[in-house]
Design a protein around this motif. Structure first.
Motif, PDB file in Angstrom:
ATOM      1  N   LYS A  83       4.104  -0.194   3.955  1.00  0.00           N
ATOM      2  CA  LYS A  83       2.812  -0.600   4.509  1.00  0.00           C
ATOM      3  C   LYS A  83       2.218  -1.658   3.594  1.00  0.00           C
ATOM      4  O   LYS A  83       2.131  -1.453   2.378  1.00  0.00           O
ATOM      5  CB  LYS A  83       1.879   0.604   4.615  1.00  0.00           C
ATOM      6  N   LEU A 100       0.815  -1.213   0.000  1.00  0.00           N
ATOM      7  CA  LEU A 100       0.000   0.000   0.000  1.00  0.00           C
ATOM      8  C   LEU A 100       0.848   1.262   0.000  1.00  0.00           C
ATOM      9  O   LEU A 100       0.415   2.295  -0.501  1.00  0.00           O
ATOM     10  CB  LEU A 100      -0.936   0.014   1.217  1.00  0.00           C
ATOM     11  N   GLU A 135      -0.896  -4.810   3.219  1.00  0.00           N
ATOM     12  CA  GLU A 135      -2.076  -5.541   3.684  1.00  0.00           C
ATOM     13  C   GLU A 135      -1.754  -7.016   3.509  1.00  0.00           C
ATOM     14  O   GLU A 135      -1.351  -7.443   2.426  1.00  0.00           O
ATOM     15  CB  GLU A 135      -3.305  -5.171   2.859  1.00  0.00           C
ATOM     16  N   LEU A 178      -3.034  -4.927   8.551  1.00  0.00           N
ATOM     17  CA  LEU A 178      -2.132  -3.956   7.932  1.00  0.00           C
ATOM     18  C   LEU A 178      -0.836  -4.030   8.711  1.00  0.00           C
ATOM     19  O   LEU A 178      -0.842  -3.950   9.949  1.00  0.00           O
ATOM     20  CB  LEU A 178      -2.713  -2.540   7.990  1.00  0.00           C
ATOM     21  N   ASP A 218       2.713  -2.194   9.060  1.00  0.00           N
ATOM     22  CA  ASP A 218       3.271  -0.887   8.703  1.00  0.00           C
ATOM     23  C   ASP A 218       4.615  -0.677   9.396  1.00  0.00           C
ATOM     24  O   ASP A 218       4.666  -0.402  10.598  1.00  0.00           O
ATOM     25  CB  ASP A 218       2.279   0.203   9.107  1.00  0.00           C
TER      26      ASP A 218
END
Length: 135
Positions: free
Chosen positions: A71, A43, A73, A116, A118
């Motif tokens: 980041k 992302l 998913e 997610l 990150d």
């Protein structure tokens, strides 16, 4: 790592200790490429992932995992217990619950959960034990 691989690495029968703090020797890490290679969807950034497998038998795998800034998913392809050794990662689950994990922090994520992942700093390294269920 299968028994023959452990023996070749001189680690068969030896306890392996993972200590929170800077990981100085990353020479045994193998590039896994982009997160998409493990079912992730990038992302932000251009994260890369790496692994050092210390144990592999059937559906179980254990060792170290490293991810660079970005980041992603992730639909977890396995059930995993992990402990952060170096760096920080913010993990947010499907309900929106978010936590920043730092060295010494652990988590448990079930296969199929979407999170997610990150990484804000240069990299994060975790020790892990995972198992692929069903199949």
């Amino acid at each position: 790592m299968q028994a023959s691989a452990a023996k070749a690495a001189g680690r068969e029968g030896k306890m392996i200790v993972y200590t929170p703090g800077p990981v100085r020797d990353t020479s045994r890490f193998v590039s896994l490429g982009a997160p998409e290679n493990l079912g992730g969807k990038t992302l932000e950034g251009k994260p890369e992932i790496f692994a050092q497998v210390d144990f592999k038998e059937g559906a179980m795998t254990a060792g170290l995992f490293m991810a660079t800034r970005g980041k992603v998913e992730v639909t977890f392809p396995f059930t995993e217990h992990a402990t952060i050794l170096e760096g920080e990662v913010i993990i947010t689950d499907e309900s929106g619950q978010s936590h920043t994990y730092r060295p010494g922090d652990s988590y448990f994520i079930r296969q199929g959960q979407v999170v997610l992942w990150d990484v804000k700093g240069e990299r994060v390294i975790k020790s892990f034990f995972n198992i692929v269920q069903g199949g």
